[in-house]
Design a protein around this motif. Structure first.
Motif, mmCIF file in Angstrom:
data_model
loop_
_atom_site.group_PDB
_atom_site.id
_atom_site.type_symbol
_atom_site.label_atom_id
_atom_site.label_comp_id
_atom_site.label_asym_id
_atom_site.label_seq_id
_atom_site.Cartn_x
_atom_site.Cartn_y
_atom_site.Cartn_z
ATOM 1 N N GLU A 1 13.282 -13.580 -6.645
ATOM 2 C CA GLU A 1 13.661 -12.398 -7.414
ATOM 3 C C GLU A 1 14.200 -11.270 -6.551
ATOM 4 O O GLU A 1 14.828 -10.353 -7.058
ATOM 5 C CB GLU A 1 12.465 -11.874 -8.215
ATOM 6 C CG GLU A 1 12.055 -12.771 -9.348
ATOM 7 C CD GLU A 1 11.074 -12.078 -10.282
ATOM 8 O OE1 GLU A 1 11.003 -10.840 -10.264
ATOM 9 O OE2 GLU A 1 10.395 -12.791 -11.017
ATOM 10 N N GLY A 2 13.934 -11.287 -5.257
ATOM 11 C CA GLY A 2 14.296 -10.152 -4.425
ATOM 12 C C GLY A 2 13.371 -8.993 -4.741
ATOM 13 O O GLY A 2 12.340 -9.151 -5.394
ATOM 14 N N ILE A 3 13.747 -7.822 -4.282
ATOM 15 C CA ILE A 3 12.908 -6.653 -4.529
ATOM 16 C C ILE A 3 13.409 -5.941 -5.778
ATOM 17 O O ILE A 3 14.544 -5.477 -5.824
ATOM 18 C CB ILE A 3 12.919 -5.709 -3.316
ATOM 19 C CG1 ILE A 3 12.284 -6.418 -2.121
ATOM 20 C CG2 ILE A 3 12.191 -4.414 -3.635
ATOM 21 C CD1 ILE A 3 12.304 -5.627 -0.844
ATOM 22 N N ASN A 4 12.556 -5.919 -6.790
ATOM 23 C CA ASN A 4 12.856 -5.197 -8.026
ATOM 24 C C ASN A 4 11.560 -4.599 -8.559
ATOM 25 O O ASN A 4 10.509 -4.755 -7.954
ATOM 26 C CB ASN A 4 13.545 -6.109 -9.049
ATOM 27 C CG ASN A 4 12.689 -7.289 -9.434
ATOM 28 O OD1 ASN A 4 11.526 -7.141 -9.759
ATOM 29 N ND2 ASN A 4 13.272 -8.482 -9.392
ATOM 30 N N LYS A 5 11.630 -3.901 -9.662
ATOM 31 C CA LYS A 5 10.472 -3.189 -10.198
ATOM 32 C C LYS A 5 9.318 -4.123 -10.559
ATOM 33 O O LYS A 5 8.163 -3.715 -10.534
ATOM 34 C CB LYS A 5 10.876 -2.337 -11.395
ATOM 35 C CG LYS A 5 11.745 -1.156 -10.972
ATOM 36 C CD LYS A 5 11.967 -0.193 -12.094
ATOM 37 C CE LYS A 5 12.863 0.944 -11.694
ATOM 38 N NZ LYS A 5 12.307 1.884 -10.746
ATOM 39 N N SER A 6 9.602 -5.354 -10.867
ATOM 40 C CA SER A 6 8.552 -6.318 -11.193
ATOM 41 C C SER A 6 7.984 -6.964 -9.929
ATOM 42 O O SER A 6 6.768 -7.015 -9.731
ATOM 43 C CB SER A 6 9.113 -7.395 -12.121
ATOM 44 O OG SER A 6 8.166 -8.407 -12.322
ATOM 45 N N SER A 7 8.868 -7.449 -9.063
ATOM 46 C CA SER A 7 8.413 -8.179 -7.883
ATOM 47 C C SER A 7 7.729 -7.293 -6.853
ATOM 48 O O SER A 7 6.915 -7.769 -6.072
ATOM 49 C CB SER A 7 9.583 -8.919 -7.231
ATOM 50 O OG SER A 7 10.496 -8.007 -6.656
ATOM 51 N N VAL A 8 8.045 -5.993 -6.858
ATOM 52 C CA VAL A 8 7.427 -5.087 -5.894
ATOM 53 C C VAL A 8 5.935 -4.898 -6.197
ATOM 54 O O VAL A 8 5.172 -4.485 -5.335
ATOM 55 C CB VAL A 8 8.171 -3.733 -5.829
ATOM 56 C CG1 VAL A 8 7.806 -2.830 -6.987
ATOM 57 C CG2 VAL A 8 7.932 -3.036 -4.512
ATOM 58 N N VAL A 9 5.512 -5.267 -7.394
ATOM 59 C CA VAL A 9 4.095 -5.238 -7.751
ATOM 60 C C VAL A 9 3.508 -6.649 -7.658
ATOM 61 O O VAL A 9 2.477 -6.871 -7.017
ATOM 62 C CB VAL A 9 3.881 -4.673 -9.177
ATOM 63 C CG1 VAL A 9 2.417 -4.753 -9.580
ATOM 64 C CG2 VAL A 9 4.388 -3.244 -9.269
ATOM 65 N N THR A 10 4.163 -7.611 -8.278
ATOM 66 C CA THR A 10 3.635 -8.965 -8.385
ATOM 67 C C THR A 10 3.453 -9.644 -7.030
ATOM 68 O O THR A 10 2.371 -10.178 -6.740
ATOM 69 C CB THR A 10 4.564 -9.827 -9.265
ATOM 70 O OG1 THR A 10 4.736 -9.174 -10.512
ATOM 71 C CG2 THR A 10 3.981 -11.201 -9.489
ATOM 72 N N ALA A 11 4.485 -9.657 -6.204
ATOM 73 C CA ALA A 11 4.429 -10.383 -4.932
ATOM 74 C C ALA A 11 3.343 -9.844 -4.001
ATOM 75 O O ALA A 11 2.504 -10.623 -3.523
ATOM 76 C CB ALA A 11 5.793 -10.374 -4.257
ATOM 77 N N PRO A 12 3.299 -8.541 -3.727
ATOM 78 C CA PRO A 12 2.235 -8.062 -2.848
ATOM 79 C C PRO A 12 0.833 -8.274 -3.419
ATOM 80 O O PRO A 12 -0.119 -8.507 -2.671
ATOM 81 C CB PRO A 12 2.527 -6.559 -2.705
ATOM 82 C CG PRO A 12 3.965 -6.410 -2.999
ATOM 83 C CD PRO A 12 4.266 -7.471 -4.012
ATOM 84 N N MET A 13 0.696 -8.211 -4.741
ATOM 85 C CA MET A 13 -0.620 -8.444 -5.335
ATOM 86 C C MET A 13 -1.069 -9.892 -5.136
ATOM 87 O O MET A 13 -2.239 -10.152 -4.849
ATOM 88 C CB MET A 13 -0.625 -8.089 -6.825
ATOM 89 C CG MET A 13 -0.700 -6.615 -7.112
ATOM 90 S SD MET A 13 -2.101 -5.763 -6.336
ATOM 91 C CE MET A 13 -3.491 -6.594 -7.078
#
Length: 112
Positions: free
Chosen positions: A49-61
């Motif tokens: 997904e790259g860095i977007n408003k969703s992945s910036v929360v989901t991936a690090p979590m």
């Protein structure tokens, strides 16, 4: 290539690789698999997904949860510390996702 067309081969590869590793008795403990799976899922979210408003929360979590499980299983960190720490991280990431510098998630339409 659409996601639908690659899903089945990827599932076959994952099942076959898991089966092979198990038959060769190279399978790590289940806790280790969960840890690696969570971290790999977080990295995959960023990769796809790259860095977007969703992945910036989901991936690090996902990645942080993997590390929390690691610390719990191998270093005795209790859930009384891990869960509040993960909650603080989730809140911080949600605030970060509101930044105007992070792009919206782009939905990919299915092609006929």
């Amino acid at each position: 290539m659409t996601q639908r067309s690659v899903a089945f081969p990827i599932v076959l590869i994952a099942i076959g690789a898991g089966w092979l590793v198990n038959e060769l008795q190279l399978m790590p403990q289940m806790g280790t698999l969960i840890i690696l799976g969570l971290i790999a899922a977080g990295v995959a979210v960023l990769a796809f997904e790259g860095i977007n408003k969703s992945s910036v929360v989901t991936a690090p979590m996902l990645i942080a949860t993997g590390f929390a499980v690691y610390l719990k299983d191998y270093h005795g960190l209790g859930l009384k510390l891990a869960i509040p720490a993960l909650m603080v991280l989730a809140g911080l990431l949600m605030l970060l996702a509101r930044s105007v510098h992070i792009r919206e998630r782009v939905e990919q339409d299915e092609q006929p």
